[in-house]
Design a protein around this motif. Sequence first.
Motif, PDB file in Angstrom:
ATOM      1  N   ASP B 188       0.885  -1.163   0.000  1.00  0.00           N
ATOM      2  CA  ASP B 188       0.000   0.000   0.000  1.00  0.00           C
ATOM      3  C   ASP B 188       0.926   1.217   0.000  1.00  0.00           C
ATOM      4  O   ASP B 188       1.432   1.625   1.045  1.00  0.00           O
ATOM      5  N   ARG B 190       0.507   4.224  -0.215  1.00  0.00           N
ATOM      6  CA  ARG B 190       0.120   5.381   0.608  1.00  0.00           C
ATOM      7  C   ARG B 190       0.769   5.313   1.986  1.00  0.00           C
ATOM      8  O   ARG B 190       1.004   6.319   2.633  1.00  0.00           O
ATOM      9  N   LEU B 191       0.971   4.072   2.438  1.00  0.00           N
ATOM     10  CA  LEU B 191       1.385   3.872   3.833  1.00  0.00           C
ATOM     11  C   LEU B 191       2.824   3.398   3.952  1.00  0.00           C
ATOM     12  O   LEU B 191       3.240   2.926   5.010  1.00  0.00           O
ATOM     13  N   VAL B 192       3.605   3.521   2.884  1.00  0.00           N
ATOM     14  CA  VAL B 192       5.031   3.197   2.998  1.00  0.00           C
ATOM     15  C   VAL B 192       5.697   4.341   3.770  1.00  0.00           C
ATOM     16  O   VAL B 192       5.677   5.492   3.346  1.00  0.00           O
ATOM     17  N   GLY B 193       6.277   4.003   4.909  1.00  0.00           N
ATOM     18  CA  GLY B 193       6.886   5.014   5.767  1.00  0.00           C
ATOM     19  C   GLY B 193       8.252   5.424   5.254  1.00  0.00           C
ATOM     20  O   GLY B 193       8.935   4.655   4.582  1.00  0.00           O
ATOM     21  N   ALA B 206       7.568  10.618   7.082  1.00  0.00           N
ATOM     22  CA  ALA B 206       6.382  10.801   6.244  1.00  0.00           C
ATOM     23  C   ALA B 206       5.949   9.430   5.746  1.00  0.00           C
ATOM     24  O   ALA B 206       6.592   8.424   6.021  1.00  0.00           O
ATOM     25  N   ALA B 207       4.851   9.418   5.010  1.00  0.00           N
ATOM     26  CA  ALA B 207       4.406   8.211   4.320  1.00  0.00           C
ATOM     27  C   ALA B 207       4.004   8.595   2.905  1.00  0.00           C
ATOM     28  O   ALA B 207       3.808   9.777   2.598  1.00  0.00           O
ATOM     29  N   ALA B 209       1.468   8.686   1.164  1.00  0.00           N
ATOM     30  CA  ALA B 209       0.279   9.508   0.906  1.00  0.00           C
ATOM     31  C   ALA B 209       0.605  10.993   0.816  1.00  0.00           C
ATOM     32  O   ALA B 209      -0.190  11.769   0.281  1.00  0.00           O
ATOM     33  N   ALA B 210       1.766  11.406   1.330  1.00  0.00           N
ATOM     34  CA  ALA B 210       2.158  12.825   1.238  1.00  0.00           C
ATOM     35  C   ALA B 210       2.254  13.268  -0.216  1.00  0.00           C
ATOM     36  O   ALA B 210       2.196  14.459  -0.517  1.00  0.00           O
ATOM     37  N   GLY B 213      -1.757  12.086  -2.129  1.00  0.00           N
ATOM     38  CA  GLY B 213      -2.630  11.055  -1.565  1.00  0.00           C
ATOM     39  C   GLY B 213      -2.165   9.647  -1.885  1.00  0.00           C
ATOM     40  O   GLY B 213      -2.466   8.706  -1.167  1.00  0.00           O
TER      41      GLY B 213
END
Lengths: 256, 271
Positions: B188, B190-193, B206-207, B209-210, B213
């Motif tokens: 996902d 969006r949620l890769v840190g 950050a992740a 989604a920055a 989105g």
Amino acid sequence: MRLNHAELAAELHRARKERREVEPLTDRTEVSTADAYAIQAEGLRLREADGETVIGGKLGFTSEAMREAMGVDEPNYGWLTDAMALPHGIVELDAFIHPKAEPEIAFLLDADLGPDASALDVLEATAGVCACLEIVDSRYRDFAFRAPDNVADDSSAAAFVLGASLRRPPAELADVGAALTVGGELADTAAGCAVMPDPASAVAWMARAALAAGDRGLRRGDLVLSGGLTAPIALERGMTVMVEIDRIGSASLRVR
Amino acid sequence: MPTGREVATSDPAAGPAAEDPAEELAKRLLEAIRARTPIAPLTADHPELTLEDAYRIQDRIVRALGGREAAKLGLTSAAKQRQMHVDAPLWGWLAPGSRLLPGEPLAVSELIHPRVEPEIAFVLGRDLAGPATIAHVLAATERVVPALDVLDSRFHGYRFTLADVVADDASAARYALGGPGAAVEGLDLRLVGCRFVRNGKTVATAAGAAVLGHPAAAVAWLATELARRGERLRAGTTVLAGALTEAVAVDPGDRVAAVFDRLGTVELICA
């Protein structure tokens, strides 16, 4: 001058119950960190006398930015009671003074943590982790305080909303990404290590610090909120807030 | 080495040069790059410059610098778009030779005032035509890899309008790719840190989604815009999808790294 811990705790306790702001304690007198935790402990006794039960703890000042702003080099901790759980994710705005929400990783412990607890011990003692939105609500005017004020005020602890699923903590807890949305719009993102140096280490710090201070430690069955991953969001009526955390899950709330 | 070189569209130089300021403005920017000296925004004396004009200037610069090796997106965060009063990102092209190979230092003295930002790069395994959605981008992506984008605005103090920065090839200067990277299946994005580190200190987290989105949404936007110009992203092209955090300025001796959950690490040493 010796501080009257019980009197200051009673003032903060009334402020919490009556949803009324008070002036920071440090505006009136010198408050050491030890004083602050003594006031916090007195306050917890008052809540227990009101019928609340401690169910775990929470970390504050876990980010570099917050510590710099507060002039401290350590996190702080506070306590959670059963009265603070919002099982339906509904935040009644009128039940608080000026609430804010912070996305966090919550740990559920299935073993006690000792005075030398490490991050590894925390992970071994963890039944699971879940996404969480913590509601913080400082009892001080305009959310303005110095570090000891915040400790005395139970680290602004007010309420929390948990996600629906409990997961084994991913091995890379420091690196998992989190996205915070407000009203469906992206508000902020972060990775686990926004809680310094990582969420499990923060929980270990609280276990050690609380035991060293003669407080109740972190025990089997405790829920521990490991610290805000992003800056807090000030809550307004009608607002919806959601956090999604990779491989952990999501939590959401609605303000009424 | 992936190359995204292709499609010269219509040749802007074919028009009557005397009436087209693009030639002269492109020369200004190329001279700023060559002399490592910042210049005033083009819109200071050409306030009429449109976005289309700006991309025509960019086309000239990219051609003069040797063509397209990789694509990059800018203004992909809501915060930056608000700051620039726009509601869409922009793109530019990284020239052949602008990729820093693993271990190759960034020569700060070759640039004006470089800044570095962490990004997720998409390496396309198939052609990606527009209009495209996130699903099309993911289906065309062979791997996603950690990247550092080295910006170097040719304008004083990074102060520019949208048209200026588009003409300036989205401040493109250098880039670095890391590894190991990952296939997109099961991720996902969006949620890769992401942890952004300078000299051993975490400066931001950050992740994915920055980036609009979802980082693939930025690539989809680019593919869709290119389709309007009769162009497409070719298999093998690398696309830097946009910054996850604020950029940091770098000086000689600095070490910058971006650690991405599941994708790996990319590092840069400044000399």
